[in-house]
Scaffold this active site. Structure first.
Site, PDB file in Angstrom:
ATOM      1  N   CYS A  35      -3.785  -8.311   2.161  1.00 53.74           N
ATOM      2  CA  CYS A  35      -4.737  -7.569   2.995  1.00 53.74           C
ATOM      3  C   CYS A  35      -4.109  -6.336   3.658  1.00 53.74           C
ATOM      4  CB  CYS A  35      -5.371  -8.492   4.019  1.00 53.74           C
ATOM      5  SG  CYS A  35      -4.230  -9.189   5.248  1.00 53.74           S
ATOM      6  N   HIS A  85      -5.656 -11.183   9.173  1.00 55.56           N
ATOM      7  CA  HIS A  85      -6.346 -10.454   8.108  1.00 55.56           C
ATOM      8  C   HIS A  85      -6.740  -9.076   8.611  1.00 55.56           C
ATOM      9  CE1 HIS A  85      -8.379 -10.127   4.286  1.00 55.56           C
ATOM     10  NE2 HIS A  85      -9.545  -9.878   4.847  1.00 55.56           N
ATOM     11  N   HIS A 108     -11.698  -4.935   1.648  1.00 55.37           N
ATOM     12  CA  HIS A 108     -10.495  -5.694   1.990  1.00 55.37           C
ATOM     13  C   HIS A 108     -10.000  -6.440   0.765  1.00 55.37           C
ATOM     14  CE1 HIS A 108     -12.925  -9.621   2.883  1.00 55.37           C
ATOM     15  NE2 HIS A 108     -13.694  -8.769   2.252  1.00 55.37           N
TER      16      HIS A 108
END
Length: 363
Positions: free
Chosen positions: A243, A303, A316
């Site tokens: 990520c 994240h 993402h």
């Protein structure tokens, strides 16, 4: 008291072990271990002396002497895998692309502890780098550079796209430019190998960096070039991204170097107010997800994604690089990420670790 002072110095000078080495411990009154910060060691000894605590200093200051002055290195393969320990079975920590200049701190067999331009510290095997002394590194820095601009391709042994290859290449690889021949650039690798790159697959580094503009439009356009890339824990290249490796790569392609991990990137820039909804967000803003602080436990950032805007969407790396939405009515609504959203940050050029338009990273 001795351990308390060690911990205090560590907290002041090396709060993040991913970017600073301060591995010091006390065995009785013997101080052992190592650090790459001479000022941290000096501060510790000064505090011990001020407190009249007896000690024996056995702290090693890196770089290690057995490197024999070769404290710099360049990545020599398209993408070097850097690991948490000096072995191939260890966790992948990050990656570095060809031509990336790195600091070398010590070696362990055929592995080297290095630090990348984003300040991340990890281990790389000898096959991925070439060591240089200060003179050799300066010579490389002063040579004209070519930056590879295709997502993936090859350098060839001759000016022939159907011939043998010298190496694979990914976007962001940097080589020395030696000349042009029959529609190819002749390039030199950091370890002295030569190769040929199709002229449409590379650009002079100085021209590339001069054209970097981290605008909303450019960040979005760049992010879409990575659509579908596989998720790879520790990945920061076109061979795979995690990520934060994804957001880092998007910003690098626009001239800005961000820290390696999401939990580091969240400390950059300014907070965007999302208390009343998503209206204040702009394309390119970073969205952070995780577990909020509670009951004495610190916040956990796990994240990160990038806001696109239209349709309340963000992009993402989750399984692969994909587009999700914060709109519950949308087909690609991501209830899981919505449920663990923490906050959004807007990154300006002055917030980055390096703005390549002003920093002499490859020159």
């Amino acid at each position: 008291m001795l351990q308390t002072l060690i911990d205090a110095v560590r907290q002041q000078y090396a709060p993040d072990k991913r970017t600073v080495l301060f591995q010091v411990e006390a065995l009785g009154h013997v101080l052992s271990g190592e650090t790459n910060l001479p000022e941290a060691k000096a501060a510790l000894l000064e505090r011990l002396q001020a407190a009249n605590i007896p000690f024996q200093d056995s702290i090693h200051v890196l770089p290690a002497p057995d490197l024999e002055g070769r404290h710099r290195a360049l990545v020599t393969i398209s993408v070097a895998n850097l690991r948490t320990q000096p072995k191939h079975a260890a966790e992948l920590a990050t990656q570095a692309t060809l031509g990336t200049p790195i600091q070398v701190w010590k070696k362990d067999g055929t592995w080297y502890l290095v630090q990348t331009p984003d300040e991340y510290i990890a281990w790389v095997d000898a096959g991925g780098i070439t060591l240089l002394d200060s003179a050799g590194f300066k010579n490389w820095q002063q040579s004209p550079k070519l930056l590879y601009t295709d997502p993936y391709g090859f350098a060839y042994a001759a000016a022939d796209g159907n011939g043998a290859t010298v190496s694979d290449l990914v976007y962001g690889d940097v080589l020395v430019l030696e000349g042009e021949q029959a529609g190819f650039y002749k390039v030199v690798f950091p370890d002295g190998r030569t190769g040929y790159i199709p002229s449409g697959s590379g650009v002079l580094y100085e021209d590339w960096v001069a054209r970097r503009q981290p605008t909303e439009e450019n960040l979005v356009q760049t992010s879409r070039r990575l659509m579908g890339l596989p998720y790879l824990w520790g990945g920061t290249s076109f061979k795979g991204v995690d990520c934060s490796g994804f957001t880092k790569t998007v910003y690098f392609m626009n001239g800005l170097v961000l820290p390696r991990d999401a939990s580091q990137q969240i400390h950059l820039g300014e907070v965007v107010d999302t208390a009343g909804g998503w209206q204040q967000l702009r394309p390119g803003d970073l969205l952070f997800f995780g577990v909020p602080a509670a009951e004495g436990k610190p916040e956990r950032v796990v994240h990160v994604g990038m806001w696109l805007g239209e349709g309340m969407t963000f992009i993402h790396a989750s399984g692969r690089v994909r587009i999700s939405s914060m709109n519950p009515e949308a087909e690609n609504y991501d209830a899981y990420e919505r449920g663990r959203f923490l906050r959004a940050k807007r990154i300006r050029p002055q917030d980055a670790l390096l703005d390549l338009r002003a920093a002499s990273l490859y020159e």
